[in-house]
Design an enzyme around this catalytic site. Structure first.
Site, PDB file in Angstrom:
ATOM      1  N   HIS A 433       6.166  24.357 -66.286  1.00  0.00           N
ATOM      2  CA  HIS A 433       6.417  22.912 -66.458  1.00  0.00           C
ATOM      3  C   HIS A 433       5.448  22.263 -67.430  1.00  0.00           C
ATOM      4  O   HIS A 433       5.673  21.148 -67.871  1.00  0.00           O
ATOM      5  CB  HIS A 433       6.335  22.218 -65.094  1.00  0.00           C
ATOM      6  CG  HIS A 433       7.484  22.563 -64.211  1.00  0.00           C
ATOM      7  ND1 HIS A 433       8.604  21.781 -64.114  1.00  0.00           N
ATOM      8  CD2 HIS A 433       7.721  23.641 -63.429  1.00  0.00           C
ATOM      9  CE1 HIS A 433       9.470  22.344 -63.293  1.00  0.00           C
ATOM     10  NE2 HIS A 433       8.956  23.477 -62.855  1.00  0.00           N
ATOM     11  N   ASP A 639       1.759  16.850 -73.096  1.00  0.00           N
ATOM     12  CA  ASP A 639       2.591  16.858 -71.886  1.00  0.00           C
ATOM     13  C   ASP A 639       3.676  17.916 -72.025  1.00  0.00           C
ATOM     14  O   ASP A 639       4.224  18.093 -73.122  1.00  0.00           O
ATOM     15  CB  ASP A 639       3.273  15.481 -71.713  1.00  0.00           C
ATOM     16  CG  ASP A 639       3.352  15.041 -70.262  1.00  0.00           C
ATOM     17  OD1 ASP A 639       3.447  15.923 -69.387  1.00  0.00           O
ATOM     18  OD2 ASP A 639       3.314  13.820 -70.006  1.00  0.00           O
TER      19      ASP A 639
HETATM   20  P1  ADQ Z   1       3.996  15.369 -64.286  1.00  0.00           P
HETATM   21  O1  ADQ Z   1       2.751  15.506 -65.075  1.00  0.00           O
HETATM   22  O2  ADQ Z   1       3.821  14.847 -62.928  1.00  0.00           O
HETATM   23  O3  ADQ Z   1       4.781  16.759 -64.201  1.00  0.00           O
HETATM   24  P2  ADQ Z   1       6.176  13.591 -65.543  1.00  0.00           P
HETATM   25  O4  ADQ Z   1       7.165  14.369 -66.297  1.00  0.00           O
HETATM   26  O5  ADQ Z   1       5.668  12.408 -66.240  1.00  0.00           O
HETATM   27  O6  ADQ Z   1       4.897  14.409 -65.172  1.00  0.00           O
HETATM   28  O7  ADQ Z   1       6.843  13.180 -64.182  1.00  0.00           O
HETATM   29  C1  ADQ Z   1       6.288  12.241 -63.374  1.00  0.00           C
HETATM   30  C2  ADQ Z   1       7.314  11.776 -62.346  1.00  0.00           C
HETATM   31  O8  ADQ Z   1       6.632  10.990 -61.423  1.00  0.00           O
HETATM   32  C3  ADQ Z   1       8.421  10.933 -62.940  1.00  0.00           C
HETATM   33  O9  ADQ Z   1       9.646  11.243 -62.334  1.00  0.00           O
HETATM   34  C4  ADQ Z   1       7.991   9.504 -62.590  1.00  0.00           C
HETATM   35  O10 ADQ Z   1       9.055   8.634 -62.314  1.00  0.00           O
HETATM   36  C5  ADQ Z   1       7.211   9.711 -61.344  1.00  0.00           C
HETATM   37  N1  ADQ Z   1       6.148   8.700 -61.253  1.00  0.00           N
HETATM   38  C6  ADQ Z   1       5.079   8.565 -62.026  1.00  0.00           C
HETATM   39  N2  ADQ Z   1       4.361   7.507 -61.628  1.00  0.00           N
HETATM   40  C7  ADQ Z   1       5.006   6.966 -60.595  1.00  0.00           C
HETATM   41  C8  ADQ Z   1       4.772   5.854 -59.739  1.00  0.00           C
HETATM   42  N3  ADQ Z   1       3.723   5.086 -59.879  1.00  0.00           N
HETATM   43  N4  ADQ Z   1       5.657   5.631 -58.757  1.00  0.00           N
HETATM   44  C9  ADQ Z   1       6.720   6.418 -58.602  1.00  0.00           C
HETATM   45  N5  ADQ Z   1       7.000   7.465 -59.364  1.00  0.00           N
HETATM   46  C10 ADQ Z   1       6.147   7.721 -60.354  1.00  0.00           C
HETATM   47  C11 ADQ Z   1       4.807  18.046 -64.795  1.00  0.00           C
HETATM   48  C12 ADQ Z   1       4.449  18.145 -66.270  1.00  0.00           C
HETATM   49  C13 ADQ Z   1       5.381  17.310 -67.113  1.00  0.00           C
HETATM   50  C14 ADQ Z   1       6.813  17.700 -66.838  1.00  0.00           C
HETATM   51  C15 ADQ Z   1       7.100  17.702 -65.358  1.00  0.00           C
HETATM   52  C16 ADQ Z   1       8.469  18.275 -65.052  1.00  0.00           C
HETATM   53  O11 ADQ Z   1       3.096  17.738 -66.465  1.00  0.00           O
HETATM   54  O12 ADQ Z   1       5.092  17.478 -68.482  1.00  0.00           O
HETATM   55  O13 ADQ Z   1       7.666  16.766 -67.464  1.00  0.00           O
HETATM   56  O14 ADQ Z   1       6.167  18.495 -64.657  1.00  0.00           O
HETATM   57  O15 ADQ Z   1       8.595  19.552 -65.557  1.00  0.00           O
END
Ligand code: ADQ
Length: 735
Positions: A433, A639
């Site tokens: 991921h 990311d």
């Molecule tokens: P993350 O680094 O966690 O995941 P991301 O893709 O940004 O990153 O996903 C975050 C998720 O958390 C999103 O669905 C977002 O809506 C949710 N989120 C963030 N802040 C929030 C808040 N305050 N309240 C509710 N929901 C919130 C890892 C990798 C990424 C990759 C994902 C999936 O680091 O690059 O995209 O896995 O593979």
């Protein structure tokens, strides 16, 4: 679907004119040893004779074999029509015509395969007009993978040059074939020679028969032959040669107006399962958490679980992961058959060393290219190895040896190696991921070689982007001497496929409908914002997301483009994560400092440039926040994908959408080309880009949003799961 298949078959079988296209080896006759038997057995010969005699019925044998062999098997010019060399040659009424491919001939490929053949006793070469095949059916079991891999390595350079040729992988045969000589070309030739309206029933067991199936019309019927493990585009299946012969006997009955029974009862004809039935085990560091009973603000974040869960339910799979609990006592696996979850506890020591240590403080920073933040401790590495082995032990409790295992992320890089050591033979896939960095960064890990070799013990590696996949291939060749081929990476005599599977979101879940009730908090936010334009950042609190940098950059905008002073505010939402890792505590402090500094220096009594909220929101509230924001500011320093960027796009009002400012270093930038792409390290340029987004005219916002939304709607968690599992479970049949 189930009841319509026998109906469709009956309808085609009874149509006034019928053509039956049938593959030979593995379909009409068993694979023979030696492979090229010179005579049909009595049963097959009788069936073919009877079919030839049926009225208004044309039987066509569609084979990969060369002309002389088919002539020897079917010497009678009034016998069946013949297609040799996968469509390259056709015989009708005794005379052959060939495809017009000029001088095309796979010179060079043959010599290469002959060398492979000489090195692997039992392998044989079959040379045809436009193709050359290496058969390894008679190579001892222990050398089959080696033969296949050597053939792949021998052909790789040749295939990159001779682009009109392709590689075809059948059962224990690998063949280089001219792209135009495929079985699908049989159909136009056949149609030109049979009465209009002739129905076709095509039957075959091999990958090459899929070309025939693809060329069929809507009233025709495709029937795959063989066990249920290989995906096929045919809707119906027969178990093997015997079942196929029973089916032909039924067809003869229908065409002769004999009172015949049911094709299902007679031959076991059955619908093809839409999904591969092999049991599936998903493994991730953490089990997905149920939201029930949690206050919205404490809810864990992440959208992956829902997509994977749906696929698992369909395939009746299990999910194995850490329970989220630590303690010192017994650590047996707790299996919940109802929810399909199996969890185990980590000891406090394991949690500290494996999870907070090697995973979060060594691998995470290196994989994101932050080598200066990484630290390495021998004890943490040892714990990482041991916990991967525990995962493997538990996996073996849950899945048969030949079950399919799908591991997620950087916590489990050594899982496939450990599973192989325990005798697991089924397909094993890993999806990463997070990014995979350039070789120069990755090689700083003291155990880089072991980690890469561990990853190459998987059968399929999935990445979000082409760039991550290419970085991995370069690291594997640079550090292990592995070779990249058109099919994947070859190392230590094994092939590991590499694929790019960009994760999507459920766009509908973020669509705000006009009738949706506004969150009370949203009403207050709107009142507080008045005419101010909202710029929104939403992240898990992590240094890779570049939050303090973003706040400073936003402040910089007011210096560079002062007319936005008092007219725009940044709302930064950062939900805490990994709170017991020191770097994350420091990051939280850095964000709070940046907010305080910027508001202190730039703010006015009636205007706060930055608002900062440290909590989690549920999806509907998040969607409303996204929609209220004129600018989505997604500027991670690095990311894997970044789903927030996609969610922001999905939530916009298509008539008056906001603009997305997106870091070039998020994986999502590979798909979201119409965003305003920016380098977050270049604060001046990023500040100007934010100002540009704030002032973007409505027409431009609409045009960009349309393109972005189309990109976002192209995939979903479910389609991503299916694509990965399809790649993992299909492909070459295991020797
Ligand atoms: P993350 O680094 O966690 O995941 P991301 O893709 O940004 O990153 O996903 C975050 C998720 O958390 C999103 O669905 C977002 O809506 C949710 N989120 C963030 N802040 C929030 C808040 N305050 N309240 C509710 N929901 C919130 C890892 C990798 C990424 C990759 C994902 C999936 O680091 O690059 O995209 O896995 O593979």
């Amino acid at each position: 679907m189930v009841s319509t298949i026998p109906d469709a078959v009956r309808r085609a079988a009874r149509s006034p004119d019928l053509a039956i296209l049938i593959d030979l080896d593995g379909t009409l006759i068993p694979f023979a040893t030696p492979p090229l038997a010179a005579r049909l057995d009595v049963g097959a010969a009788q069936l073919v004779r009877s079919l030839t005699r049926c009225r208004r019925t044309q039987i066509v044998i569609v084979s990969g074999r060369p002309k002389p062999e088919l002539d020897a098997l079917f010497p009678d010019p009034d016998g069946p029509w013949l297609v040799a060399e996968h469509g390259g040659w056709r015989r009708r009424l005794g005379s052959w015509t060939g495809l017009d491919l000029g001088e095309a001939t796979p010179h060079g490929a043959e010599e290469r395969l002959r060398e492979v053949c000489a090195a692997h006793p039992g392998a044989t070469i079959e040379r045809k007009t436009w193709s050359v095949a290496l058969h390894y059916r008679n190579v001892p079991d222990s050398d089959r993978e080696g033969t296949y891999v050597d053939a792949l390595l021998a052909l790789d350079g040749w295939l990159r040059t001779w682009k009109e040729y392709e590689l075809l992988e059948g059962r224990l045969v690998i063949e280089v074939r001219h792209r135009s000589a495929n079985k699908g070309t049989t159909l136009p030739w056949l149609r030109s020679a049979v009465p209009p309206g002739t129905s076709v029933i095509a039957i075959g067991d091999d990958l090459s028969d899929e070309d025939t199936f693809a060329a069929l019309g809507s009233d025709d019927v495709a029937i795959a032959v063989g066990p249920d493990e290989r995906p096929t585009r045919a809707p119906a299946r027969l178990a093997g040669v015997e079942a196929c012969r029973s089916f032909l006997a039924w067809l003869i009955g229908v065409r002769s107006d004999d009172a015949v029974g049911d094709p299902v009862a007679m031959s076991g004809l059955h619908p093809v399962a839409t999904h591969v039935e092999a049991p599936l085990l998903v493994v991730s560091n953490r089990l997905p958490m149920d939201d029930d009973g949690l206050r919205a603000r404490d809810r864990p974040v992440g959208g992956l679980a829902s997509g994977v869960s749906a696929s698992l339910r369909r395939r009746r799979g299990m999910w194995l992961g850490w329970s989220g609990r630590t303690h010192e006592g017994a650590r047996a696996l707790a299996v919940d058959e109802v929810t399909g979850r199996a969890g185990f506890d980590l000891s406090r020591q394991e949690h500290a060393l494996y999870y907070n240590g090697f995973a979060n403080r060594s691998l995470w920073p290196v994989l994101h290219g932050f080598i200066g933040r990484a630290r390495f401790r021998d004890a943490e590495w040892t714990a990482y190895v041991e916990v991967n082995e525990r995962f493997a032990d538990h996996a073996m409790e849950l899945t048969p040896r030949d079950g399919v295992v799908w591991a997620h992320d950087f916590h489990l890089l050594l899982l496939a190696r450990a599973l192989r050591d325990r005798g697991h033979t089924g397909r094993k896939g890993l999806f990463l991921h997070v990014p995979f960095p350039a070789l120069d960064a990755f090689e700083t890990v003291p155990h880089a070689e072991q980690l890469l070799a561990g990853m190459l013990a998987f059968d399929l590696l999935g990445f979000h982007t082409e760039r991550h996949a290419a970085n991995f291939a370069r690291a594997a060749s640079g550090l292990l001497g592995a070779t990249e081929t058109i099919r994947g990476i070859v190392h230590a005599g094994r092939l590991t496929r590499v694929g790019v599977f960009p994760l999507g979101i459920d766009a509908d879940e973020f669509r705000v409908r006009p009738e949706d009730e506004l969150d009370p908090e949203m009403i207050e936010l709107r009142a507080a914002m008045g005419d101010l334009k909202l710029v929104l950042g939403v992240d898990r609190l992590d240094y890779t997301k570049g939050i303090p940098e973003r706040i400073d950059t936003f402040a910089r905008m007011f210096e560079l483009v002062p007319e936005w002073r008092g007219k725009a505010s940044l709302l930064q939402i950062a939900v805490p994560s990994r709170a017991d890792v020191p770097e994350y505590k420091a990051q939280r402090q850095a964000i709070e400092n940046a907010v305080g500094r910027v508001n202190g220096e730039l703010g006015e009594a009636h205007w706060a440039p930055v608002r900062y909220v440290s909590r989690s929101y549920d999806r509907p509230s998040l969607a409303q926040l996204y929609r209220a924001a004129r600018v989505g500011l997604v500027t991670p320093l690095r990311d894997g994908m970044n789903l927030v960027a996609k969610e922001y796009v999905a939530a916009q009002d298509p008539e008056d959408p906001g603009a997305l400012v997106l870091s070039r270093f998020a994986g999502a930038a590979e798909e979201l080309r119409e965003a305003l792409l920016t380098n977050p390290y270049d604060r001046g340029a990023t500040a100007r880009t934010i100002a540009r987004a704030l002032g973007m005219p409505r027409e431009e916002r609409i045009a960009r949003h349309q393109a972005l939304l189309a990109a976002v709607q192209r995939s979903s968690p479910a389609s991503w799961c299916e694509a990965f599992l399809e790649a993992l479970t299909s492909g070459r049949w295991a020797p």
